[in-house]
Motif scaffolding. Sequence first.
Motif, short mmCIF file in Angstrom:
data_model
loop_
_atom_site.label_atom_id
_atom_site.label_comp_id
_atom_site.label_asym_id
_atom_site.label_seq_id
_atom_site.Cartn_x
_atom_site.Cartn_y
_atom_site.Cartn_z
N GLU A 153 3.98 5.68 -5.57
CA GLU A 153 3.87 5.83 -7.02
C GLU A 153 2.91 6.98 -7.37
O GLU A 153 3.19 7.77 -8.27
CB GLU A 153 3.39 4.53 -7.67
N GLU A 154 1.78 7.04 -6.67
CA GLU A 154 0.82 8.13 -6.90
C GLU A 154 1.46 9.49 -6.60
O GLU A 154 1.30 10.45 -7.37
CB GLU A 154 -0.41 7.96 -6.01
N TRP A 199 3.91 1.47 -1.18
CA TRP A 199 4.54 1.54 -2.52
C TRP A 199 3.58 2.18 -3.52
O TRP A 199 3.95 3.07 -4.28
CB TRP A 199 4.95 0.15 -2.98
N GLU A 200 2.32 1.72 -3.50
CA GLU A 200 1.32 2.27 -4.42
C GLU A 200 1.11 3.76 -4.16
O GLU A 200 1.01 4.55 -5.10
CB GLU A 200 0.00 1.51 -4.28
N LYS A 234 0.84 -1.21 0.00
CA LYS A 234 0.00 0.00 0.00
C LYS A 234 0.87 1.25 0.00
O LYS A 234 0.56 2.23 -0.70
CB LYS A 234 -0.94 0.00 1.20
#
Length: 78
Positions: A45-46, A41-42, A39
């Motif tokens: 990225e955002e 990591w995601e 979560k």
Amino acid sequence: MSPSGPAEPELSYEKARDELVSVVQRLESGGVPLDESLKLWERGEELAAICQRWLDGARARVDAARKARTGEAGPSDG
């Protein structure tokens, strides 16, 4: 806000950058469970994409200002 995300960054560059730094620090600490790491990591990225949009926009504004000031028709290579 649509499920696919907003058309413009929802955070200022500075807020996105600061949150990204925090996410990276948490990931680098190594003490985060796998599910939470994914979560984070995601989210990272955002946040990186938001920062990149801000930087791309700033670059475009600088380029436009330079062209307007110099009357340049296209980019010049040094």
